[in-house]
Design an enzyme around this catalytic site. Structure first.
Site, PDB file in Angstrom:
ATOM      1  N   SER A 182       1.015  -1.153   0.179  1.00 23.91           N
ATOM      2  CA  SER A 182      -0.038  -0.001  -0.168  1.00 23.91           C
ATOM      3  C   SER A 182       1.001   1.262  -0.057  1.00 23.91           C
ATOM      4  O   SER A 182       1.651   1.427  -0.862  1.00 23.91           O
ATOM      5  CB  SER A 182      -0.993  -0.068   1.274  1.00 23.91           C
ATOM      6  N   THR A 183       0.632   2.149   1.026  1.00 28.60           N
ATOM      7  CA  THR A 183       1.429   3.384   1.001  1.00 28.60           C
ATOM      8  C   THR A 183       3.078   3.253   0.939  1.00 28.60           C
ATOM      9  O   THR A 183       3.604   2.334   1.633  1.00 28.60           O
ATOM     10  CB  THR A 183       1.001   4.047   2.415  1.00 28.60           C
ATOM     11  N   HIS A 220      -2.382  -1.124  -3.459  1.00 26.56           N
ATOM     12  CA  HIS A 220      -3.834  -0.088  -3.168  1.00 26.56           C
ATOM     13  C   HIS A 220      -3.489   1.072  -4.256  1.00 26.56           C
ATOM     14  O   HIS A 220      -2.638   1.828  -4.154  1.00 26.56           O
ATOM     15  CB  HIS A 220      -3.957   0.128  -1.780  1.00 26.56           C
ATOM     16  N   MET A 223      -0.119   1.201   5.002  1.00 30.83           N
ATOM     17  CA  MET A 223      -1.074   1.464   6.099  1.00 30.83           C
ATOM     18  C   MET A 223      -1.934   0.296   6.270  1.00 30.83           C
ATOM     19  O   MET A 223      -2.361  -0.109   5.247  1.00 30.83           O
ATOM     20  CB  MET A 223      -1.378   2.753   6.097  1.00 30.83           C
ATOM     21  N   ASP A 252      -4.252  -4.927   5.601  1.00 36.96           N
ATOM     22  CA  ASP A 252      -4.599  -5.709   4.627  1.00 36.96           C
ATOM     23  C   ASP A 252      -3.829  -6.920   4.416  1.00 36.96           C
ATOM     24  O   ASP A 252      -2.591  -6.563   4.031  1.00 36.96           O
ATOM     25  CB  ASP A 252      -5.039  -4.901   3.495  1.00 36.96           C
TER      26      ASP A 252
END
Length: 362
Positions: free
Chosen positions: A171-172, A197, A289, A292
């Site tokens: 993600s991030t 993401h 973050m 998940d």
């Protein structure tokens, strides 16, 4: 507790006013100033010493990317980019992430922004708080890896077994972490499936940019597509990616169902689909973050998969890998720079050697 000091940089006074008003509603955030262009922002950074910048991509006098590049070189700090959901906006945003921005938020037009204030505020505040929590050391390390990645492709003799699969979730900070891994993988590497993401309008551009610089063939996954060695398949930004085995072949399946862990695509969904083939899977959780993929990684480990997480020191945000660590879902953790080599070393093992190696690590 000290409030998070934010400087809002945007050439539109209307947008600046809206962003300032939305951020000011949170008790943990203080908007210390607004800037209408990069030159104004430069002076206000010196005066106000903000913790986080929100930065418009397209501005007069100096474009956001040039300003960001100068900022990361002279005074690194967390920057959240605001960009449009267009093909051009996708390229610019991905370049901003390469340059050192920690995250981005897609900016609707003024009319839509006013109509969607509540949902936009929630996303904006969470991104700013997340950015403020990033340690300067992690930011500098991430920027170093992004600006000067190791471009050398690693040697690989070939996989010791059929249908071996590498699955990566992020993600991030993940776009650059993924890039740093794929740059080192040769065209003979086992297939790689990825859930990052990312918005739907960005995922195809992300795949195309990676394909231009990697030896492996990188593409956005298509429904029903066969999976082959030497190829990377990235989940579209608005579909869950699942993997299915039929008649001895692996296939990509795309699913337009509800969000899982507030995400679509979700790493959890991809990892869960791999449980029937766990013994022939390497699952990786990179910076990001939230949580998940962590629970599904634990299930994969329990079913015999090799599970790797990026370590805290090299993660921009140690959320997803940190949650996996808390669950003891990983068989190993490594700095980002070592992950590609570890994946190839394990992929070269025959099935009996692979099991022996896993037994040693668990």
């Amino acid at each position: 507790m000290n409030k998070i000091k934010v400087l809002v940089v945007d050439d539109s006074a209307t947008i600046r006013n809206i962003l300032t008003a939305l951020l000011a509603q949170d008790s943990e955030i203080q908007v210390v100033g607004e800037a209408e262009d990069p030159y104004d922002a430069r002076e206000k950074i010196k005066q106000l010493n903000p913790d986080v910048l929100t930065l418009d991509v397209e501005m007069p006098k100096m474009d956001g990317l040039t300003f960001l590049s100068n900022l990361m070189r002279l005074r690194p700090m967390p920057v959240v980019m605001l960009s449009t959901l267009t093909s051009r906006g996708a390229d610019t945003t991905l370049t901003a992430l390469e340059t050192g921005a920690v995250d981005y938020i897609t900016k609707p037009d003024v009319e839509s922004l006013i109509a969607q204030q509540d949902s936009f505020k929630e996303l904006l505040v969470s991104k700013v708080k997340q950015a403020a929590g990033i340690h300067l050391k992690s930011l500098k390390l991430s920027n170093t890896l992004a600006i000067k990645p190791d471009l050398s492709v690693l040697p690989f003799a070939g996989s010791g077994r059929r249908n071996h699969l590498i699955a990566i979730g992020a993600s991030t900070g993940g776009t650059e972490a993924i890039k740093s891994i794929l740059l080192r993988l040769p065209s003979t590497c086992p297939p790689v499936v990825i859930t990052q993401h990312i918005p739907a309008t960005f995922s195809a551009r992300f795949a195309s940019r990676l394909n231009a610089c990697c030896q492996m063939a990188v593409q956005e996954a298509r429904h029903g597509q066969k999976i082959y060695a030497g190829n990377v398949y990235i989940a579209p930004g608005d579909r869950h990616l699942k993997i299915e085995q039929k008649n001895g072949m692996l296939y990509c399946l795309l699913e337009d169902s509800e969000e899982v862990n507030r995400h679509k695509p979700s790493v959890e969904v991809m990892f869960d689909s791999l449980l029937p083939y766990a013994g022939n899977v390497q699952a990786v959780l990179l910076t990001g973050m939230g949580q998940d993929g962590a629970q599904a990684m634990l299930a994969l480990k329990q079913q015999g998969a090799r599970t790797l997480i990026q370590d805290k020191a090299t993660s921009l945000v140690w959320g997803m890998p940190g949650k996996a660590f808390a669950l003891n879902a990983q068989t190993e953790q490594y700095p980002l720079a070592e992950i590609a080599g570890k994946l190839l070393d394990f992929a070269s093992l025959k099935r009996d050697e692979m099991q022996e190696a896993l037994n040693v690590r668990q």
